[in-house]
Design a protein around this motif. Structure first.
Motif, PDB file in Angstrom:
ATOM      1  N   ASP A 182       2.550 -61.010  -0.236  1.00 11.87           N
ATOM      2  CA  ASP A 182       3.171 -60.497  -1.288  1.00 11.87           C
ATOM      3  C   ASP A 182       3.020 -59.237  -0.794  1.00 11.87           C
ATOM      4  O   ASP A 182       3.205 -57.826  -1.778  1.00 11.87           O
ATOM      5  CB  ASP A 182       2.524 -60.538  -2.725  1.00 11.87           C
ATOM      6  CG  ASP A 182       2.676 -61.210  -3.370  1.00 11.87           C
ATOM      7  OD1 ASP A 182       3.643 -61.725  -3.356  1.00 11.87           O
ATOM      8  OD2 ASP A 182       2.175 -61.633  -4.536  1.00 11.87           O
ATOM      9  N   SER A 215       4.701 -55.688  -2.760  1.00 12.49           N
ATOM     10  CA  SER A 215       6.400 -55.628  -2.773  1.00 12.49           C
ATOM     11  C   SER A 215       7.254 -55.260  -4.100  1.00 12.49           C
ATOM     12  O   SER A 215       8.170 -54.756  -4.376  1.00 12.49           O
ATOM     13  CB  SER A 215       6.915 -57.011  -2.568  1.00 12.49           C
ATOM     14  OG  SER A 215       5.574 -58.033  -3.699  1.00 12.49           O
ATOM     15  N   ASP A 216       5.809 -55.199  -5.008  1.00 13.40           N
ATOM     16  CA  ASP A 216       6.446 -54.722  -6.317  1.00 13.40           C
ATOM     17  C   ASP A 216       5.704 -53.325  -6.644  1.00 13.40           C
ATOM     18  O   ASP A 216       6.194 -52.916  -7.421  1.00 13.40           O
ATOM     19  CB  ASP A 216       6.119 -56.055  -7.449  1.00 13.40           C
ATOM     20  CG  ASP A 216       4.787 -55.240  -7.321  1.00 13.40           C
ATOM     21  OD1 ASP A 216       3.810 -55.132  -6.722  1.00 13.40           O
ATOM     22  OD2 ASP A 216       4.140 -56.264  -8.032  1.00 13.40           O
ATOM     23  N   GLN A 217       5.922 -52.317  -5.580  1.00 16.18           N
ATOM     24  CA  GLN A 217       5.750 -50.883  -5.392  1.00 16.18           C
ATOM     25  C   GLN A 217       4.710 -50.408  -6.334  1.00 16.18           C
ATOM     26  O   GLN A 217       4.270 -49.598  -5.562  1.00 16.18           O
ATOM     27  CB  GLN A 217       6.895 -50.486  -5.961  1.00 16.18           C
ATOM     28  CG  GLN A 217       7.936 -50.463  -5.229  1.00 16.18           C
ATOM     29  CD  GLN A 217       8.080 -50.588  -4.170  1.00 16.18           C
ATOM     30  OE1 GLN A 217       7.964 -49.225  -3.408  1.00 16.18           O
ATOM     31  NE2 GLN A 217       9.109 -50.789  -2.884  1.00 16.18           N
ATOM     32  N   ARG A 218       3.686 -51.489  -6.232  1.00 15.35           N
ATOM     33  CA  ARG A 218       2.095 -51.074  -6.500  1.00 15.35           C
ATOM     34  C   ARG A 218       1.302 -50.632  -4.872  1.00 15.35           C
ATOM     35  O   ARG A 218       2.062 -51.780  -4.425  1.00 15.35           O
ATOM     36  CB  ARG A 218       1.154 -51.487  -6.663  1.00 15.35           C
ATOM     37  CG  ARG A 218       1.793 -52.393  -9.219  1.00 15.35           C
ATOM     38  CD  ARG A 218       0.824 -53.182  -9.829  1.00 15.35           C
ATOM     39  NE  ARG A 218       1.336 -54.959  -8.943  1.00 15.35           N
ATOM     40  CZ  ARG A 218       0.084 -56.091  -8.936  1.00 15.35           C
ATOM     41  NH1 ARG A 218      -0.411 -55.499 -10.103  1.00 15.35           N
ATOM     42  NH2 ARG A 218       1.018 -56.937  -9.166  1.00 15.35           N
ATOM     43  N   GLU A 219      -0.122 -49.461  -5.499  1.00 16.46           N
ATOM     44  CA  GLU A 219      -0.554 -49.155  -4.575  1.00 16.46           C
ATOM     45  C   GLU A 219      -2.189 -49.131  -5.187  1.00 16.46           C
ATOM     46  O   GLU A 219      -2.088 -48.578  -6.107  1.00 16.46           O
ATOM     47  CB  GLU A 219      -0.351 -48.250  -4.131  1.00 16.46           C
ATOM     48  CG  GLU A 219       0.873 -47.584  -3.022  1.00 16.46           C
ATOM     49  CD  GLU A 219       1.260 -46.606  -2.909  1.00 16.46           C
ATOM     50  OE1 GLU A 219       0.478 -45.147  -3.594  1.00 16.46           O
ATOM     51  OE2 GLU A 219       2.571 -45.608  -2.079  1.00 16.46           O
ATOM     52  N   LYS A 225      -0.856 -51.658   0.058  1.00 19.53           N
ATOM     53  CA  LYS A 225       1.390 -51.087  -0.372  1.00 19.53           C
ATOM     54  C   LYS A 225       1.320 -53.239  -0.785  1.00 19.53           C
ATOM     55  O   LYS A 225       1.703 -53.962   0.274  1.00 19.53           O
ATOM     56  CB  LYS A 225       2.022 -50.856  -0.053  1.00 19.53           C
ATOM     57  CG  LYS A 225       1.593 -49.307  -0.075  1.00 19.53           C
ATOM     58  CD  LYS A 225       2.164 -48.362   1.438  1.00 19.53           C
ATOM     59  CE  LYS A 225       2.261 -46.989   1.529  1.00 19.53           C
ATOM     60  NZ  LYS A 225       3.033 -46.412   2.033  1.00 19.53           N
ATOM     61  N   VAL A 228       2.896 -55.397   1.474  1.00 21.59           N
ATOM     62  CA  VAL A 228       4.398 -55.161   2.368  1.00 21.59           C
ATOM     63  C   VAL A 228       3.121 -54.483   3.477  1.00 21.59           C
ATOM     64  O   VAL A 228       3.731 -54.903   5.137  1.00 21.59           O
ATOM     65  CB  VAL A 228       5.007 -54.159   1.946  1.00 21.59           C
ATOM     66  CG1 VAL A 228       6.504 -53.431   2.604  1.00 21.59           C
ATOM     67  CG2 VAL A 228       5.490 -55.056   0.836  1.00 21.59           C
TER      68      VAL A 228
END
Length: 96
Positions: free
Chosen positions: A58, A81-85, A79, A60
């Protein structure tokens, strides 16, 4: 009297935050089990232990946000894969 009381209460809050090590924790990248574990301590109560576990699939990348100027900030982010940081460093902590 009001400002003195407010100052004492704020000082006690900061003292207990430091003594309880709120925000302290670790980041663990385990290649054998293919997981990332982020652990942090919180305030006493039901959510005292805060633990996030992700699969390495998951993840990136690991990003860096640098802001220079009067109040410089340097933060490491995980970061997903679902754009969370998810922040890996605490605010104000220097990057080694």
């Amino acid at each position: 009297c009001l400002y003195g009381s407010a100052g004492i209460l704020l000082g006690l809050y900061q003292l207990f935050t430091i003594l309880l090590k709120v925000g302290d924790g670790f980041n663990e990248f385990d290649l054998d089990s293919n997981t990332v574990r982020i652990f942090r301590w919180g305030f006493p109560g039901k959510t005292r232990r805060f633990c996030l576990t992700f699969s390495l699939d998951d993840v990136v990348s690991i990003g860096i946000k640098v802001r220079e100027g009067l109040n410089p900030q340097r933060n490491l982010y995980l970061k997903l894969s679902d754009q969370r940081e998810i922040p890996l460093t605490q605010i104000g902590e220097p990057i080694p």
